[in-house]
Design an enzyme around this catalytic site. Structure first.
Site, PDB file in Angstrom:
ATOM      1  CG  ASP A  79       0.848   5.114   6.114  1.00 49.01           C
ATOM      2  OD1 ASP A  79      -0.133   5.307   4.930  1.00 49.01           O
ATOM      3  OD2 ASP A  79       0.469   4.002   7.170  1.00 49.01           O
ATOM      4  CD  GLU A 137      -4.008   0.840   5.142  1.00 47.28           C
ATOM      5  OE1 GLU A 137      -4.855  -0.271   5.141  1.00 47.28           O
ATOM      6  OE2 GLU A 137      -2.391   0.692   4.902  1.00 47.28           O
ATOM      7  CD  GLU A 138       0.885  -0.345   5.902  1.00 48.09           C
ATOM      8  OE1 GLU A 138       0.654  -1.348   5.493  1.00 48.09           O
ATOM      9  OE2 GLU A 138       0.960  -0.465   4.076  1.00 48.09           O
ATOM     10  CG  HIS A 362       3.872  -4.770   3.596  1.00 51.73           C
ATOM     11  ND1 HIS A 362       3.300  -5.267   4.500  1.00 51.73           N
ATOM     12  CD2 HIS A 362       2.637  -4.551   2.619  1.00 51.73           C
ATOM     13  CE1 HIS A 362       2.388  -4.551   4.893  1.00 51.73           C
ATOM     14  NE2 HIS A 362       1.989  -3.845   3.342  1.00 51.73           N
TER      15      HIS A 362
END
Length: 390
Positions: A79, A137-138, A362
């Site tokens: 993802d 996962e995020e 990020h």
């Protein structure tokens, strides 16, 4: 067979890089990885495998060796993040507001590269390789639990995974022989006071003032309440109260995160948050509500599996290329797999100052040195081979 793996990885470099760029160009958020899933399925089918959907938008596939033996699972998260991509590259995201700013595009491409390696030598394998392409996962609660529910670990003896890691230089890898990444939890404290005119504070119970005292007191928890031999972080990221300069508000909201490695430390920190909030509010005549949200458990590497991974890493990168790291306070739902079977999670260095690859995970300008992809494929494939033979 290690030499054979090395040659196969070398020959598949362009394939893996091209896949990584395609996934980066068309990223999808957690639970929305529909096109990503289709591409993964198509690639695996072209290799003669029989992949199946799992956890909604994930994929599981099996490579069966020519001889019986152990089964090693290798996991990649697929993802992206809700971030606008700002890299100046031809593979810049074409999906507005969505970006692979954490490296999961590379993880997905590496696992497909690993699949290509093992399908080429499957008849020589003494055991099986389980490929786990995990969604979300995020986003809490993550996709690992659903993958496990869908049979991701059924019959698995070991599990390994990797994260391309910008803070580490290209040509290196890092791991631990125990705690690797922290549990990540969240809390919200709502302080209820009594609002009024800023010129008459004696008629109010100022929740901003109460909240400020709570902020200061919470910062003492890790120093005063947590065992000095334990790792813990408490950080506040939100403090909201009021809308006008001359009006004392009715309420204030504080939000923060707690990072720990043991359940006892987690319990100590949250009990302290509750006790401090209760005492300060009671003294001021205010009330409060504490809401806690518990995230992923800590990533804890099995020491023996980690030794095998480190040995392989040294063969690929050289002894100086394998670093024993301090535990990181970031979180990963790979931990759920490790609660079920022995496993190891590793960081593959992907930073390169000379190429300007300096932006951290990020960040909208995050990128990685694509040479790391081949290192990741070879290390994980060779480690899986070693684990099958143990």
């Amino acid at each position: 067979m290690e030499r054979q793996i090395h040659e196969l990885v070398k020959g598949g470099t362009d394939y893996v890089i091209a896949l990584r760029r395609q996934f980066h160009t068309f990223p999808e958020l957690g639970r929305e990885e529909y096109e990503t899933q289709k591409k993964i399925m198509a690639e695996l089918k072209s290799m003669g495998l029989e992949p199946r959907p799992a956890a909604g938008t994930g994929v599981i596939a099996e490579i069966k060796g020519g001889k019986s033996g152990k089964t090693v699972a290798i996991r990649a998260d697929i993802d992206a993040l809700p971030i606008q991509d700002e890299i100046n590259q031809p593979y810049r995201s074409q999906n507005p507001g969505v970006c692979h700013a954490c490296g999961h595009d590379g993880h997905t491409a590496m696992l497909l590269g690993i699949a290509k390696v093992f399908t080429a030598i499957k008849d020589e394998l003494s055991g099986n390789i389980r490929l786990l392409f995990q969604p979300s996962e995020e986003r809490l609660p993550g996709g690992a639990i659903d993958m496990i529910t869908d049979g991701a670990l059924r019959g698995v003896d070991f599990v390994i995974g990797a994260h391309l890691w910008q803070p580490l230089d290209i040509g290196t890898m890092g791991l631990t022989y125990g705690p690797m990444m922290a549990a990540a939890d969240q809390f919200t404290i709502t302080v209820q006071g009594r609002g009024g005119h800023g010129s008459m504070p004696h008629q109010t119970i100022d929740p901003l003032y109460v909240g400020a005292q709570i902020v200061l007191a919470l910062k003492t928890i890790t120093g005063n309440n947590v065992n000095a031999n334990e790792l813990a972080v408490l950080s506040l990221g939100v403090f909201k109260a009021g809308d006008a300069f001359n009006i004392i508000p009715d309420s204030a909201v504080l939000q923060g995160t707690v990072r720990t490695f043991t359940q006892s430390t987690r319990e100590t920190v949250f009990a302290s948050i509750d006790r401090i909030s209760s005492g300060i509010c009671a003294a001021a005549g205010a009330t409060y509500k504490l809401e806690s949200s518990f995230g992923y458990p800590p990533v804890v590497n099995n020491p023996e599996v980690a030794k095998t991974v480190a040995k392989v890493g040294a063969a690929v990168l050289g002894k100086t290329g394998v670093l024993e790291l301090n535990p990181a306070m970031v979180a990963e739902d790979f931990s759920y797999y490790q609660e079920q079977v022995p496993g190891c999670f590793m960081f593959i260095g992907a930073g390169n100052k000379e190429k300007g690859i300096v932006y951290t995970h990020h960040h909208p300008k995050f990128d990685l040195d694509e040479k790391a992809l081949s290192y990741g494929v070879e290390i994980m494939a060779s480690a899986a081979l070693q684990l099958m033979n143990e």
